[in-house]
Design a protein around this motif. Sequence first.
Motif, PDB file in Angstrom:
ATOM      1  N   LEU A  88      47.372 -21.759  -9.348  1.00  0.00           N
ATOM      2  CA  LEU A  88      48.396 -20.984  -8.647  1.00  0.00           C
ATOM      3  C   LEU A  88      49.491 -21.887  -8.111  1.00  0.00           C
ATOM      4  CD1 LEU A  88      46.389 -18.322  -6.613  1.00  0.00           C
ATOM      5  CD2 LEU A  88      47.381 -18.151  -8.885  1.00  0.00           C
ATOM      6  N   ALA A  89      49.119 -23.130  -7.811  1.00  0.00           N
ATOM      7  CA  ALA A  89      50.101 -24.056  -7.255  1.00  0.00           C
ATOM      8  C   ALA A  89      51.220 -24.351  -8.231  1.00  0.00           C
ATOM      9  CB  ALA A  89      49.408 -25.354  -6.842  1.00  0.00           C
ATOM     10  N   ASP A  90      50.950 -24.215  -9.529  1.00  0.00           N
ATOM     11  CA  ASP A  90      51.962 -24.527 -10.540  1.00  0.00           C
ATOM     12  C   ASP A  90      52.880 -23.342 -10.844  1.00  0.00           C
ATOM     13  OD1 ASP A  90      50.894 -27.046 -10.752  1.00  0.00           O
ATOM     14  OD2 ASP A  90      49.598 -26.540 -12.458  1.00  0.00           O
ATOM     15  N   LEU A  91      52.585 -22.181 -10.270  1.00  0.00           N
ATOM     16  CA  LEU A  91      53.380 -20.998 -10.556  1.00  0.00           C
ATOM     17  C   LEU A  91      54.560 -20.876  -9.595  1.00  0.00           C
ATOM     18  CD1 LEU A  91      50.526 -18.372 -11.100  1.00  0.00           C
ATOM     19  CD2 LEU A  91      51.861 -19.551 -12.869  1.00  0.00           C
ATOM     20  N   PRO A  92      55.646 -20.250 -10.016  1.00  0.00           N
ATOM     21  CA  PRO A  92      56.739 -19.962  -9.081  1.00  0.00           C
ATOM     22  C   PRO A  92      56.232 -19.068  -7.950  1.00  0.00           C
ATOM     23  CG  PRO A  92      57.425 -19.605 -11.357  1.00  0.00           C
ATOM     24  CD  PRO A  92      55.941 -19.804 -11.386  1.00  0.00           C
ATOM     25  N   ALA A  93      56.917 -19.115  -6.813  1.00  0.00           N
ATOM     26  CA  ALA A  93      56.456 -18.388  -5.624  1.00  0.00           C
ATOM     27  C   ALA A  93      56.299 -16.900  -5.876  1.00  0.00           C
ATOM     28  CB  ALA A  93      57.416 -18.626  -4.462  1.00  0.00           C
ATOM     29  N   ASP A  94      57.203 -16.304  -6.685  1.00  0.00           N
ATOM     30  CA  ASP A  94      57.130 -14.859  -6.898  1.00  0.00           C
ATOM     31  C   ASP A  94      56.039 -14.456  -7.882  1.00  0.00           C
ATOM     32  OD1 ASP A  94      58.344 -15.904  -9.119  1.00  0.00           O
ATOM     33  OD2 ASP A  94      59.874 -14.356  -9.276  1.00  0.00           O
ATOM     34  N   GLN A  95      55.388 -15.444  -8.530  1.00  0.00           N
ATOM     35  CA  GLN A  95      54.289 -15.148  -9.448  1.00  0.00           C
ATOM     36  C   GLN A  95      52.934 -15.586  -8.887  1.00  0.00           C
ATOM     37  OE1 GLN A  95      55.023 -16.552 -13.466  1.00  0.00           O
ATOM     38  NE2 GLN A  95      57.239 -16.255 -13.246  1.00  0.00           N
ATOM     39  N   ARG A  96      52.936 -16.122  -7.701  1.00  0.00           N
ATOM     40  CA  ARG A  96      51.708 -16.665  -7.130  1.00  0.00           C
ATOM     41  C   ARG A  96      50.930 -15.567  -6.397  1.00  0.00           C
ATOM     42  NH1 ARG A  96      53.870 -20.578  -3.772  1.00  0.00           N
ATOM     43  NH2 ARG A  96      54.515 -21.648  -5.672  1.00  0.00           N
TER      44      ARG A  96
END
Length: 398
Positions: A294-302
């Motif tokens: 999840l850390a690698d995802l953009p904020a709106d996809q986390r």
Amino acid sequence: MDAATQDPIRDLDPFGFMDGQASAIRPLGGNKPSLDPRYVFHTPYVEFRPGRVMFTVRFDQLRATFGELRVNINAFIPGSGRDAIFVTSARIQLGDSIAAERGLSIAFMTVAGATYAAYGYCTEGTDAQATGLSIHAEQIESSDDPALQQPLLPTRLNAPALLASARLVETSPVSFQDPVSQLMTAGQLAETPAQGWLSALSQRPRDEPAQWRLAFLAQALDRYGALQPGARGIGWGAESRALAPVFARAHVDVILAHSPAETGAMPSWAAISCSALDAEPGPDGSWPETLLSLADLPADQRGYDFLWSIGEVEQGHAAGSSANHLVELMSVLRPGGCAVHIFDLAAGQNAGAALPRREVERLAVMMLSRGFSVAQLNFADLAERNGAVPFALIVRKD
């Protein structure tokens, strides 16, 4: 020593905060009578890097016939002028030899500038004795990446409120169509909504408890607005693979998380082991695994809009705290998101690892105290049952 230079695993002095005072678990601690007769141990306050920390408490040769040990994790901010702040807690029955030998593990999130300590106490006394006590603190997830330290964005789902009332607990007849936190009762599977969900499964289980778990899970998620096109969900429990057609028909994106091999271990934002719900096992019977960060995802996809689990509450209960375990699971749930946790409730004798009613009520109260809404608890027909009965706890992250 600065938190940034600390070792990721540290041994804490169990009696460093109340030096010289005798513990309620004899002959631990010092020789001076404690100012608090409930006192068992209290570590010094120590600082950690922002992230996830695990405190592990283990006694050597612990023996007891009665007594409950409660362990609070408290935070203190130096220079703030405030008293210590309660963070989380867990408990263990000292007379349970298996639980006593296993010890207690408590995971929690730390923030910069705060220090943390473990405080153990027995509320109603104990005859426990032990030859030693060790407390380890392990930084199991930390990073300078600000993504790990940012809160999740709220869910964009337009979801109805949970069915609740001024009374947390109810025993009137339940409805499958308008679910609350309830147990499986006679006749629910015969209701039209239940039969509709069962007909949509990729494989219908033979036994009724398994049928109810899957049908109720689908009904509760649908009733509380989770099954909307574009929603993202995550679940635990291999038997929920049969729900793959249900989620596909609703046009939601779901993954099945694989429970860690170690009982009570917590998920990590940096590496969630998961697979597609409709994945096929390999020749050796194992399921294909993908590590999702999840850390690698953009904020709106986390994060996820909804979450479910089957059997995880029992895992948390066996590890010492169902509440802590569920809070850790739901760390990936977006604010406003709905979660359904299905487990076995003890009814009468021969209930095995099922949770007693009082523990479920306590679990609900702790969820409420930690920022979750809880659909009303209903224990209709429990007194007439015997053994382990499926139960579903419905919560929302506020």
